[in-house]
Design a protein around this motif. Sequence first.
Motif, PDB file in Angstrom:
ATOM      1  N   ARG A  59       0.831  -1.198   0.000  1.00 17.27           N
ATOM      2  CA  ARG A  59       0.000   0.000   0.000  1.00 17.27           C
ATOM      3  C   ARG A  59       0.872   1.257   0.000  1.00 17.27           C
ATOM      4  O   ARG A  59       0.613   2.213  -0.752  1.00 17.27           O
TER       5      ARG A  59
ATOM      6  N   ALA B 247      -0.480 -10.071  -5.112  1.00 18.30           N
ATOM      7  CA  ALA B 247      -1.863  -9.854  -5.539  1.00 18.30           C
ATOM      8  C   ALA B 247      -2.508  -8.706  -4.764  1.00 18.30           C
ATOM      9  O   ALA B 247      -3.388  -8.009  -5.283  1.00 18.30           O
ATOM     10  N   TYR B 248      -2.061  -8.493  -3.509  1.00 18.98           N
ATOM     11  CA  TYR B 248      -2.581  -7.370  -2.734  1.00 18.98           C
ATOM     12  C   TYR B 248      -2.184  -6.045  -3.376  1.00 18.98           C
ATOM     13  O   TYR B 248      -2.965  -5.085  -3.397  1.00 18.98           O
TER      14      TYR B 248
ATOM     15  N   VAL C  77      -1.564  -5.554  -6.592  1.00 18.31           N
ATOM     16  CA  VAL C  77      -2.359  -5.409  -7.815  1.00 18.31           C
ATOM     17  C   VAL C  77      -3.792  -5.000  -7.474  1.00 18.31           C
ATOM     18  O   VAL C  77      -4.371  -4.101  -8.111  1.00 18.31           O
ATOM     19  N   ASP C  78      -4.358  -5.639  -6.465  1.00 22.12           N
ATOM     20  CA  ASP C  78      -5.735  -5.324  -6.078  1.00 22.12           C
ATOM     21  C   ASP C  78      -5.859  -3.888  -5.595  1.00 22.12           C
ATOM     22  O   ASP C  78      -6.839  -3.192  -5.917  1.00 22.12           O
ATOM     23  N   TYR C  79      -4.882  -3.427  -4.831  1.00 24.35           N
ATOM     24  CA  TYR C  79      -4.934  -2.053  -4.320  1.00 24.35           C
ATOM     25  C   TYR C  79      -4.864  -1.050  -5.466  1.00 24.35           C
ATOM     26  O   TYR C  79      -5.604  -0.053  -5.479  1.00 24.35           O
TER      27      TYR C  79
ATOM     28  N   PHE D  57      -5.786  -1.650  -8.600  1.00 26.46           N
ATOM     29  CA  PHE D  57      -7.040  -1.785  -9.349  1.00 26.46           C
ATOM     30  C   PHE D  57      -8.172  -1.034  -8.660  1.00 26.46           C
ATOM     31  O   PHE D  57      -9.016  -0.411  -9.314  1.00 26.46           O
ATOM     32  N   THR D  58      -8.190  -1.085  -7.330  1.00 31.43           N
ATOM     33  CA  THR D  58      -9.264  -0.462  -6.565  1.00 31.43           C
ATOM     34  C   THR D  58      -9.107   1.048  -6.465  1.00 31.43           C
ATOM     35  O   THR D  58     -10.086   1.799  -6.623  1.00 31.43           O
TER      36      THR D  58
END
Length: 282
Positions: free
Chosen positions: A224, A254-255, A257-259, A261-262
């Motif tokens: 993050r 993956a965290y 990438v997800d952060y 993306f979000t």
Amino acid sequence: MMVYKHGSPLLIEINDTRIHDDAISFWNLGQAGILIKGHEEDGFICIDPYLSNSIEQVNPETEFKRAYHPVLSPVMLENADAILITHEHDDHLDFATLREVGQNSENPIFVVPAPLVSMVRSETGNKNIVGAKANESFQIKGFKITPVPAAHTSYQIDLKGNHLYLGYCLEVNGVRLFHSGDTIVTPELIEKVKDFKPHVVFLPINGGDYFRSSREIVGNMSFREAVEFSIAVGADLIIPIHYDLFPNNRDNPAYFVDYLFTRYPNQKFHMMAPGERFIYHL
């Protein structure tokens, strides 16, 4: 862990890659290791190559076990123009790698934080060493290199005021890159890198926690924080590093990438496999 390319095929690719116009190429060597190449006249440099099993060989009981084999042998870097080291931890300053690199060639200049010069000279026998000092730029072939202080997890200096932990701002062929080494985020680091206006940033995403700290595993910025740092400094492309080699000191990419993306779906990034090439154009 999937290795994209390794050994002789990877070395051939590095040697045969030709860069034109306003572009650079770089390769992921695993952990924090990055190899960067500009035009032929610019040469190529390598940052923090850990290309041995020295940590496990020195201490067979260590919890730091490689998840995959080195993508290059150290002698394959003998034609590098410089090897930059960010700090003295074994997965960044690997004497086994440096000794072998310099065994058959005096070509690579070793660039290390100034407090480490005498130790590196003693351990490797190499006299071609540059002591890097924060904010003092220097040139190696086509690369303009500016060391910046890093905080892993605090700023540390020697009795002469020289920093033990560094990141590097690099400019070659018009492309600006920042390799943070191991560090947390600080206001000073944001300000320094923001002023540099990097196109590409290489940042750790493994973070830190109480349990790792209790085992003397020093923390880094989290996934993050790496994302928010990149946004704060205006980076065009994020390349996460320092999360893949040691299973005991990972965080799930993956965290990351997800952060993105979000929160920042338009921010460019790339997850590199060990041994993978990336060509960046302005």
